[in-house]
Design an enzyme around this catalytic site. Structure first.
Site, PDB file in Angstrom:
ATOM      1  N   LYS A   1      27.755 -21.515  20.556  1.00 57.95           N
ATOM      2  CA  LYS A   1      26.579 -22.848  21.391  1.00 57.95           C
ATOM      3  C   LYS A   1      25.568 -22.882  20.642  1.00 57.95           C
ATOM      4  CE  LYS A   1      24.595 -26.194  24.485  1.00 57.95           C
ATOM      5  NZ  LYS A   1      23.339 -26.320  24.119  1.00 57.95           N
TER       6      LYS A   1
ATOM      7  N   ASP B   1       4.750   0.197 -10.932  1.00 60.81           N
ATOM      8  CA  ASP B   1       3.769   1.156 -10.589  1.00 60.81           C
ATOM      9  C   ASP B   1       2.898   1.345 -11.105  1.00 60.81           C
ATOM     10  OD1 ASP B   1       3.292   3.196  -8.606  1.00 60.81           O
ATOM     11  OD2 ASP B   1       5.266   4.450  -9.257  1.00 60.81           O
TER      12      ASP B   1
ATOM     13  N   LYS C   1      28.481 -25.144  29.049  1.00 60.14           N
ATOM     14  CA  LYS C   1      27.903 -24.505  28.171  1.00 60.14           C
ATOM     15  C   LYS C   1      27.736 -23.097  29.073  1.00 60.14           C
ATOM     16  CE  LYS C   1      23.854 -27.000  29.366  1.00 60.14           C
ATOM     17  NZ  LYS C   1      22.670 -28.397  28.877  1.00 60.14           N
TER      18      LYS C   1
END
Length: 612
Positions: free
Chosen positions: A25, A441, A206
Site C-alpha cells: 500500500k 583535497d 488494508k
C-alpha cells in the site's frame, strides 16, 4: 472520465489463505487514468483534475501513447506518489505538490522532482469492462499491458514514471519488506473480487504499518474531545498533535478529571497541563512534526516525562528489525555542541532513504568511536560475531564484510557507534566500478575555496563533454565529484585512463594551483587532485555519512552544482542541517538513472586515438 474508486476496509491483522493476494500500500493520491484516442484524463478520488498539477504524468502517458493504442480505450486505477524507495512513498512531498498552483513552480517540480503513477488495477481495456472480471484476471491483463509498453514491473525510483504494482500469493516476505523499508502498509485482495465503483469493501483489506512511541499529555480540547500530545526536545516542549481514538469509557473520564484538577490554564476551548502524564500512542508516521493517524495504546505511569523525547520519537517513527536494541541512548558523541547517540541515530533515520542506495551491496568499512569523537576510534571491516542474523555479509580476501542493505543494519551499525561509512567503487559481486569519483583535497580547511575553484573548473570541462556529474562535500576539507556508470561497463584500467586524463588536464592548465603529487611535502600550497584513490580495493566516504571530527557532526553532503560557489561553507553542513534540507529533495536523486557510459567511452576513444 470520473469514476469513484473502490475503497479498502481497515483491518487489524493480515488475512490468511489461498483466496487472498497481497500488494504494497503506497501513501499518495488515489487516481484514475483514462486513455483513448479522444484524449487523456487523470482524476483524483474526488473527481478533481490532476493532469494540470502533475504534467510529468501526462507527458509520461504521451511517451507511451503509441504503444497503448492496442489497448485503447483503457482505464487504470492506481496511486499517484512520490517514491522514496520501492516500498515507501513520501506523503509530505505529494501533499506539497498537490497544493501548488503557480504553473512555473509546478513545471519546475515536475522536472526536478517528478512523481510516479503506480497502476494496480484495470477497469477497461479495448472497450471491455474488465472491472467485472475477477481480481487475478484483471491483474494478469494489467501485467501484460505493462510488459508490452515497457513499463517497470515493480515500483522504483526511475525516469519511467508509470509503473506496475505486482501482487503476491504470500504475505510474509512482502510484510518483511514493508517493515524493513518503513512502508505505509499492505493491501490484501480477494482473488475472486470484482472492482466495484464507490464501494468500501471487505474484499480489499488494508493493514497499516503502525509505530509506537512515548508522549506526555499537554492539553485537552473541550470542544472536540481531543487530547494534545507532546515530547521534550532539550528543555522545550514540542507539540506533536492530537488524538482521541482508542481511549474510551472510564479511562477517558478519569483522564479528563485529572487534567481539570491539575490544569495549568483553561480558556473557552483548551485545558492545558504541564508534562506529567505519560502515554504510549500508536501512529502511522510523522508529517510536519505532527502524528498521522494517532490513537491511544497505553498509559505509562512507570515513565518520567523526560523520557518522552523528540529523538526517541524520530527513532520510533520508523520500523526496523526487532533485534535492533538501542543501548545508552544518551551517550554524548560530540561535546560542543552536545550531540548524543539518539541524535545521531535520528539523523540516520532521516537520511536512510538517500544513503542506503549508495551502501547497497558494497563491502563496508566503518570507523567506530566507542567513546565519542573526542576519544580513540578504530576501523572495522570484519562483521563481529555478535551481529544479528539479519545482517548480510560477503567474504572477500578472508574478511567477512558487512553489506548495509537496509535500515535495520544501518541503525544497528549506528548503535555500535559506527560514525563513518566508507565504501568501495564496486559492488561485492563485481570487479568493475559502478561510479567514478575525483577527490579534490586542498592543503587545509582554510583553503576550502581552492576545492570550490577546482570543482568549478572540472564542471566546465565535463559540461563541454556533455557529461553529468554530481558534487558532494567530503565532510572534511574538500569536495568530491561523482560520475555514475553502469556496473561492469568499464574496468578499473579504463576508468584510470579517464581520471588521469582529467587530472592531467587540470594540472597542466593551472600548475600553480593544482597537483597530482602524492607526497604532501612536495605539494606546496597546491590542491591535490586525487584520481589514484579511484581503484580496486580503495574506498570513499559514502554520501550522507558523518565524519568523526570532534569539532561537530559534519556530513559528506551531496550538493547541487549551483551551491558550489566561493562562499560555500563546510561548517554549515552539520547533520542537523543536512537532515532538514533533505526534505526538499536530494541533489543525487537522479544519480542511479544517469549512467554516463556513452560520454566516458567517447573520451576513452579520444584518448586512445591521440595517444603518442
Amino acid at each position: 472520465m470520473y469514476v469513484k474508486p473502490m475503497l479498502p476496509t481497515l483491518s487489524a491483522g493480515i488475512p490468511e489463505g489461498e483466496k487472498w493476494s497481497y500488494e504494497v500500500k503506497y501513501d499518495g493520491f488515489r487516481a484514475i487514468l483514462s486513455i483513448s484516442e479522444e484524449g487523456i484524463t487523470f482524476t483524483s478520488r474526488n473527481g478533481k483534475d490532476l493532469g494540470a498539477l502533475f504534467p510529468e504524468i501526462m507527458n509520461a502517458v504521451q511517451s507511451i501513447f503509441d504503444r497503448l493504442k492496442d489497448f485503447m480505450p483503457c482505464i487504470f486505477d492506481g496511486e499517484l506518489v512520490s517514491l522514496k524507495n520501492p516500498y515507501k512513498a513520501s506523503f509530505e512531498v505529494i501533499q506539497q505538490r498537490g497544493r501548488l498552483r503557480a504553473k512555473d513552480k509546478i513545471n519546475q517540480e515536475a522536472e526536478t522532482n517528478p512523481c510516479q503513477y503506480l497502476i494496480f488495477d484495470l477497469l477497461e481495456c479495448k472497450q471491455e469492462k474488465t472491472a467485472f472480471l475477477d481480481y487475478l484476471s484483471r491483474k494478469t491483463l494489467l501485467s501484460n499491458i505493462a510488459s508490452s509498453c515497457g513499463l517497470p514491473l515493480e515500483p522504483r525510483k526511475s525516469n519511467q514514471l508509470i509503473q506496475y504494482v505486482p501482487s503476491f500469493a504470500g504475505h510474509e516476505a512482502l510484510w518483511s519488506g514493508i517493515r524493513a523499508f518503513d512502508a505505509e502498509g499492505m493491501i490484501a485482495k480477494e482473488n475472486k473480487s470484482k472492482w466495484e465503483a464507490g464501494v468500501r469493501t471487505k474484499s480489499w483489506l488494508k493493514i497499516k504499518n503502525y509505530k509506537y512511541a512515548l508522549f506526555f499529555i499537554i492539553g485537552y480540547d473541550k470542544k472536540n474531545g481531543y487530547f494534545k500530545a507532546g515530547v521534550f526536545k532539550g528543555e522545550n516542549v514540542i507539540d506533536t498533535g492530537v488524538f482521541s481514538h482508542g481511549l474510551e469509557g472510564s479511562d477517558r473520564d478519569s483522564l479528563i478529571r485529572i487534567l481539570k484538577e491539575n490544569k495549568e490554564s483553561e480558556d473557552s476551548q483548551w485545558i492545558t497541563i504541564s508534562p506529567a502524564i505519560c502515554v504510549e500512542l500508536q501512529f502511522l508516521e510523522l508529517y510536519k512534526n505532527q502524528l498521522r493517524e494517532p490513537s491511544f495504546s497505553a498509559f505509562r505511569f512507570d515513565l518520567s516525562p523526560h523520557e518522552c523525547t523528540w529523538e526517541q520519537l524520530k527513532l520510533k517513527a520508523v520500523s526496523f528489525h526487532e533485534e535492533v536494541q538501542i543501548t545508552h541512548p544518551d551517550k554524548p558523541l560530540w561535546e560542543n555542541p552536545l550531540r548524543t547517540k539518539t541524535d545521531y541515530l535520528a539523523y540516520l533515520v532521516e537520511v536512510s532513504d538517500y544513503m542506503l542506495p549508495f551502501l547497497k551491496n558494497k563491502s563496508l568499512t566503518v570507523i567506530r568511536y566507542p567513546h565519542g569523537t573526542s576519544d580513540e576510534a578504530f576501523y572495522q571491516k570484519n562483521c563481529p560475531d555478535y551481529a544479528p542474523e539479519f545482517v548480510e555479509t560477503t567474504k572477500q580476501d578472508g574478511i567477512d564484510y558487512i553489506l548495509c542493505n537496509d535500515i535495520s543494519t544501518l541503525i544497528w551499525l549506528g548503535n555500535q557507534l559506527s560514525l563513518e561509512f566508507h565504501i568501495p567503487f564496486q559492488t561485492y559481486d563485481s570487479s568493475c566500478p559502478n561510479e567514478i569519483v575525483f577527490d579534490l583535497d586542498p592543503p587545509s580547511r582554510a583553503d576550502f575555496h581552492m576545492a570550490v575553484s577546482a570543482a568549478l573548473e572540472m564542471r566546465k570541462l565535463f559540461d563541454s563533454f556533455g557529461l553529468a556529474s554530481f558534487p558532494k562535500l567530503s565532510g572534511g576539507k574538500g569536495i568530491q565529484i561523482h560520475i555514475p556508470i553502469t556496473n561492469n561497463r568499464f574496468s578499473y584500467d579504463q576508468t584510470k585512463k579517464f581520471t588521469s586524463f582529467i587530472a592531467a588536464y587540470l594540472v597542466n592548465a593551472y600548475p600553480e594551483m593544482y597537483t597530482i603529487e602524492r607526497l604532501k611535502k612536495n605539494r606546496g600550497n597546491r590542491l591535490y587532485v586525487d584520481y589514484i584513490q579511484h581503484a580496486e580495493g580503495k574506498t570513499i566516504i559514502a554520501p550522507y555519512s558523518v565524519r568523526g571530527n570532534p569539532e561537530d557532526a559534519y556530513a559528506a553532503a551531496p550538493l547541487f552544482w549551483d551551491e558550489v560557489v566561493q562562499d560555500l561553507k563546510v561548517n554549515q553542513f552539520t547533520m542537523d542541517y543536512v537532515a532538514e534540507r533533505i526534505k526538499k529533495g536530494c541533489p543525487f536523486q537522479d544519480y542511479f538513472s544517469s549512467p554516463q557510459d556513452e560520454v566516458i567511452q567517447q573520451v576513452l576513444d579520444f584518448i586512445e586515438k591521440n595517444k603518442q
